[in-house]
Design a protein around this motif. Structure first.
Motif, short mmCIF file in Angstrom:
data_model
loop_
_atom_site.label_atom_id
_atom_site.label_comp_id
_atom_site.label_asym_id
_atom_site.label_seq_id
_atom_site.Cartn_x
_atom_site.Cartn_y
_atom_site.Cartn_z
N UNK A 46 0.85 -1.19 0.00
CA UNK A 46 0.00 0.00 0.00
C UNK A 46 0.89 1.24 0.00
N UNK A 47 1.41 1.63 -1.18
CA UNK A 47 2.30 2.79 -1.24
C UNK A 47 1.56 4.08 -0.88
N UNK A 48 2.21 4.88 -0.05
CA UNK A 48 1.61 6.17 0.33
C UNK A 48 2.74 7.12 0.72
N UNK A 49 2.40 8.38 0.83
CA UNK A 49 3.40 9.38 1.17
C UNK A 49 4.34 9.61 0.01
N UNK A 50 5.52 10.07 0.31
CA UNK A 50 6.53 10.32 -0.72
C UNK A 50 7.18 9.00 -1.11
N UNK A 51 7.31 8.78 -2.42
CA UNK A 51 7.90 7.56 -2.96
C UNK A 51 9.22 7.91 -3.63
N UNK A 52 10.19 7.04 -3.48
CA UNK A 52 11.48 7.21 -4.15
C UNK A 52 11.39 6.46 -5.48
N UNK A 53 11.60 7.17 -6.59
CA UNK A 53 11.45 6.61 -7.93
C UNK A 53 12.79 6.66 -8.64
N UNK A 54 13.24 5.51 -9.13
CA UNK A 54 14.51 5.41 -9.84
C UNK A 54 14.28 4.78 -11.21
N UNK A 55 14.84 5.39 -12.24
CA UNK A 55 14.83 4.82 -13.59
C UNK A 55 16.27 4.68 -14.01
N UNK A 56 16.63 3.49 -14.49
CA UNK A 56 17.99 3.25 -14.96
C UNK A 56 17.92 2.56 -16.32
N UNK A 57 18.62 3.10 -17.30
CA UNK A 57 18.67 2.52 -18.64
C UNK A 57 20.12 2.18 -18.94
N UNK A 58 20.35 0.94 -19.41
CA UNK A 58 21.70 0.48 -19.71
C UNK A 58 21.74 -0.13 -21.10
N UNK A 59 22.95 -0.08 -21.66
CA UNK A 59 23.17 -0.66 -22.98
C UNK A 59 24.55 -1.29 -22.99
N UNK A 60 24.61 -2.55 -23.38
CA UNK A 60 25.89 -3.24 -23.53
C UNK A 60 25.80 -4.04 -24.84
N UNK A 61 26.34 -3.46 -25.89
CA UNK A 61 26.23 -4.09 -27.20
C UNK A 61 24.77 -4.17 -27.62
N UNK A 78 9.87 11.15 2.75
CA UNK A 78 11.09 11.76 2.24
C UNK A 78 10.78 13.07 1.54
N UNK A 79 11.75 13.96 1.49
CA UNK A 79 11.62 15.20 0.74
C UNK A 79 11.93 14.94 -0.72
N UNK A 80 11.17 15.52 -1.64
CA UNK A 80 11.47 15.32 -3.06
C UNK A 80 12.83 15.92 -3.41
N UNK A 81 13.51 15.29 -4.36
CA UNK A 81 14.85 15.73 -4.75
C UNK A 81 14.89 16.08 -6.23
N UNK A 82 15.65 17.09 -6.59
CA UNK A 82 16.00 17.38 -7.97
C UNK A 82 14.85 17.77 -8.87
N UNK A 83 15.20 17.90 -10.15
CA UNK A 83 14.24 18.27 -11.18
C UNK A 83 13.39 17.07 -11.56
N UNK A 84 12.18 17.30 -12.05
CA UNK A 84 11.32 16.17 -12.43
C UNK A 84 11.88 15.44 -13.65
N UNK A 85 11.66 14.12 -13.70
CA UNK A 85 12.05 13.29 -14.84
C UNK A 85 11.01 13.46 -15.94
N UNK A 86 11.45 13.52 -17.17
CA UNK A 86 10.55 13.56 -18.31
C UNK A 86 10.71 12.25 -19.07
N UNK A 87 9.61 11.50 -19.22
CA UNK A 87 9.61 10.26 -20.00
C UNK A 87 8.76 10.54 -21.23
#
Length: 94
Positions: A46-61, A78-87
């Motif tokens: 049951x996610x609630x409150x501030x959520x930590x969101x991580x996106x990682x993209x990798x390329x190997x060959x 948690x306090x929000x960090x940084x600029x918003x991610x654009x997908x």
């Protein structure tokens, strides 16, 4: 599965199947409940409150990988960090 893992699922799927899972995750996040069930293994969150969101993209060959991670602490907000991610979604190049 390690002692702190409640649920783990891995498989090969076509893109359309993955899209259905992503929509189900988005719907669960919207409703405030994420329920996972596979072969008798079940977990409900049951996610609630501030959520930590991580996106990682990798390329190997020729191998490409996108990892999404959503984490939260049920006791702390948690306090929000940084600029918003654009997908941005685009049609595949032809």
């Amino acid at each position: 599965m390690s002692s702190d893992e409640l649920f783990k699922y891995e498989s090969m799927q076509d893109r359309e199947s993955i899209v259905k899972y992503l929509y189900a995750l988005a719907d669960g996040m919207n409703k405030g409940t994420l329920a996972f069930n596979w072969k008798g293994e079940m977990a409900e969150f049951h996610p609630r409150g501030m959520l930590h969101f991580t996106v990682e993209a990798k390329e190997r060959g020729a191998r490409k990988k996108i990892m999404l991670k959503i984490a939260w602490n049920e006791r702390d907000e948690l306090n929000p960090e940084g600029a918003p991610l654009i997908i941005d979604s685009r049609d595949a190049a032809k």
